[in-house]
Scaffold this active site. Structure first.
Site, short mmCIF file in Angstrom:
data_model
loop_
_atom_site.label_atom_id
_atom_site.label_comp_id
_atom_site.label_asym_id
_atom_site.label_seq_id
_atom_site.Cartn_x
_atom_site.Cartn_y
_atom_site.Cartn_z
N ASP A 286 62.23 -39.52 40.81
CA ASP A 286 63.14 -40.48 40.21
C ASP A 286 62.68 -40.69 38.76
OD1 ASP A 286 65.15 -42.61 40.30
OD2 ASP A 286 64.68 -42.71 42.44
N GLU B 190 72.50 -40.64 38.56
CA GLU B 190 73.12 -41.75 39.31
C GLU B 190 74.26 -42.30 38.45
OE1 GLU B 190 72.26 -46.00 41.52
OE2 GLU B 190 71.29 -45.55 39.62
N HIS C 89 69.38 -45.97 49.33
CA HIS C 89 68.59 -47.19 49.49
C HIS C 89 69.26 -48.43 48.92
CE1 HIS C 89 68.01 -45.72 45.49
NE2 HIS C 89 67.45 -46.85 45.14
N ASP C 90 70.41 -48.27 48.27
CA ASP C 90 71.11 -49.43 47.70
C ASP C 90 72.31 -49.85 48.54
OD1 ASP C 90 69.47 -49.56 45.41
OD2 ASP C 90 70.66 -48.04 44.39
#
Ligand code: GLC
Length: 536
Positions: free
Chosen positions: A106, A271, A332-333
């Site tokens: 990331d 993203e 994960h969001d």
């Protein structure tokens, strides 16, 4: 109209492989502190090979006060002790590579932690050499924040810093000051961060929150959003015209891509949360940007046959000529997949993900059918509960530990206190049990991944849509002389579907029809999906 697919032989690894996203704090604890770590991931590489994925993306494990789950970074080039050491990382990377697994990190370019030494310098005085590495502005003439810009995580996006009497901008937490990409010095420093990891041998980056990279330099107020209603995220009160997807963003992504391309065979994933047409610009044109700007259509679309069929089609239609598609079902969001679409739909979702044209991304635990785990007030970790004033904004339920077996810490930890609850009573069977059950969701994922790997048409083949009928989503994949038909019953009733010519069933979601020959009509049970191959 069919997609024009390149031959699979010419495809890069990031086009062929299935990606698996690891939330490191919840994957595997190796030292008994209740939190997952890098040595833990290393211990579980065999699982990932057994599953058949070819690439892993690990969420941030860099030095961080953990105000935002590690996305608040205090040193881009060091490992947080919670997750281990640099040695643990290089061992993990070496072991992953030895098994043929690619490893993607990331990269968080939009902001640092307020504990980053760069920010300490920047805030020290107005004439510090790193002052322009962050976004500092005088108060509005009325004495308040310089503009009406809102933080994604609640309240104003400006915080007054008493030291110099100026405000700094933060798209997320006040503890996550935004970096100023207009500063050449900052850009050079961030490019060096990328080079640091690329030289170590990582295979690329997933670039965080990239549409937030630049804001309007005239500080114009965002306009009111006429569609705003209660129940939406509070920052949806304004349309993000001046705080998101600004034109200069593309230029700065182009710069990141140039750095990445100094190294052979790496990948840049973005993203990108934007309406589809605007998201497509993040592939770049003559100048390339991302190999894979995330496609969140399967998360954002309502989960029914017509909506999913429309989402697939819109994406196909807008995809630029040479761009490679990708598909994301969870992360994960977001609320856990099984909770969002319902347990009954998880098998069909797995088959969809593995048979669409483009790179699939699995979020860890979705292959088990993990559900949203209830996290009590006292156990809450996600800072959004505090900053946004409500438990409903918590992302904790999608971030709970993987349950590997039925031992007391579920094989995840030896500690009595995992950092988030294990959700024994909420979650489906653990990994060990699902591995031994031929009919488990986990084994379905594994077999679909294996089938995809050995079936060129599923990777590089064209996608040819078919008419939708009631709850049945159908399409074909064509390539290398193969013709495959995928039929997914997304509803709770059985339906009959018609086949022209002779077909052989390769796999079904319930695993009891492989090898059957089909010609004429076939009944699909509720939530049943199949992949069949044309014989004539
Ligand atoms: C991204 C991450 C999210 C994080 C935010 C701020 O959206 O996925 O987890 O909170 O960026 O870094």
């Amino acid at each position: 109209m069919a997609d024009h697919a390149p031959e699979q032989a010419g495809l890069a690894w990031w086009q062929r492989e299935v990606f698996y996203q690891i939330y490191p704090r919840s994957f595997q604890d190796s030292n008994g502190d209740g939190s997952g770590d890098l040595a833990g991931i290393r211990r579980r590489l065999d699982y990932l090979c057994w599953l058949g994925v070819g690439a892993i993306w690990i969420c941030p494990f860099f030095r961080s006060p953990m105000a935002d789950g590690g996305y608040d970074i205090a040193d881009y080039c060091d490992i947080d002790p919670l997750f281990g050491s640099m040695e643990d990382f290089t061992e993990l990377l070496d072991d992953a590579h030895a098994r043929g697994l690619k490893l993607v990190l990331d990269f968080v370019p939009n902001h640092t932690s307020d504990r980053h030494p760069w920010f300490a310098e920047s805030r020290a005085s107005r004439n510090n050499s790193k002052r322009d590495w962050y976004i500092w502005r005088d108060p509005h003439p009325d004495g308040g924040p310089p503009s009406n810009w809102l933080s994604h995580f609640g309240g104003s996006a400006w915080t007054l810093d008493e030291t110099t009497g100026q405000y700094y901008y933060h798209a997320f937490l006040a503890a996550e000051p935004d970096l100023n990409w207009r500063s050449a010095g900052l850009r050079a420093a961030m490019h060096d961060v990328m080079r640091f990891w690329l030289c170590l041998g990582v295979d690329g980056f997933r670039v965080d929150a990239v549409t937030n990279l630049v804001e309007d330099d005239l500080l114009r107020d965002d306009p009111p959003n006429p569609d705003f209603s209660r129940g939406m995220f509070p920052d949806a009160k304004f349309r993000r015209v001046f705080t998101r997807d600004r034109p200069e963003t593309h230029e700065f992504i182009g710069g990141m891509r140039d750095v990445l391309d100094e190294f052979p065979d790496r990948v840049l994933i973005g993203e990108v949360h934007l309406p589809l047409a605007r998201a497509m610009a993040y592939y770049g044109g003559e100048r390339p940007y991302f190999h894979l700007p995330f496609n969140f259509q399967l998360i954002e679309s309502p989960w029914d046959c017509r909506s999913i069929s429309a989402a697939i089609d819109q994406y196909r239609m807008l995809l630029p000529g040479s761009a490679w598609p990708n598909w994301v079902l969870g992360n994960h969001d977001e609320v856990r997949l099984a909770t969002r679409i319902g347990d009954g739909q998880t098998r069909v979702a797995a088959m969809l993900l593995m048979t669409l044209r483009g790179t699939p991304f699995i979020y860890n635990g979705d292959e088990l059918g993990m559900r949203k785990v209830p996290v009590g007030h006292r156990q809450t970790r996600d800072v959004r509960v505090k900053t946004m004033g409500s438990h409903r904004y918590s992302r904790d339920g999608a971030r709970t530990p993987i349950r590997w077996d039925s031992s007391p810490g579920s094989g995840f930890t030896d500690s009595d206190c995992p950092w988030l609850p294990l959700g024994e009573s909420t979650n489906p069977e653990d990994v060990a049990r699902q591995q031994t059950d031929r009919n488990s969701l986990l084994n379905l994922y594994r077999d679909l991944i294996a089938l995809r790997r050995e079936t060129p048409a599923l990777i590089g083949g064209e996608l040819v849509p078919l008419p939708t009928c009631r709850d049945i989503l159908e399409y074909e994949r064509h390539g290398r002389g193969q013709r495959l038909r995928i039929a997914l019953n997304m509803g709770g009733k059985e339906h009959r579907i018609a086949f022209d010519g002779h077909w052989r069933v390769m796999i079904t979601t319930f695993r009891d029809r492989a090898g059957e020959t089909v010609s004429g009509r076939l009944t699909l049970r509720p939530h049943e999906g199949l992949i069949a191959e044309a014989r004539s």
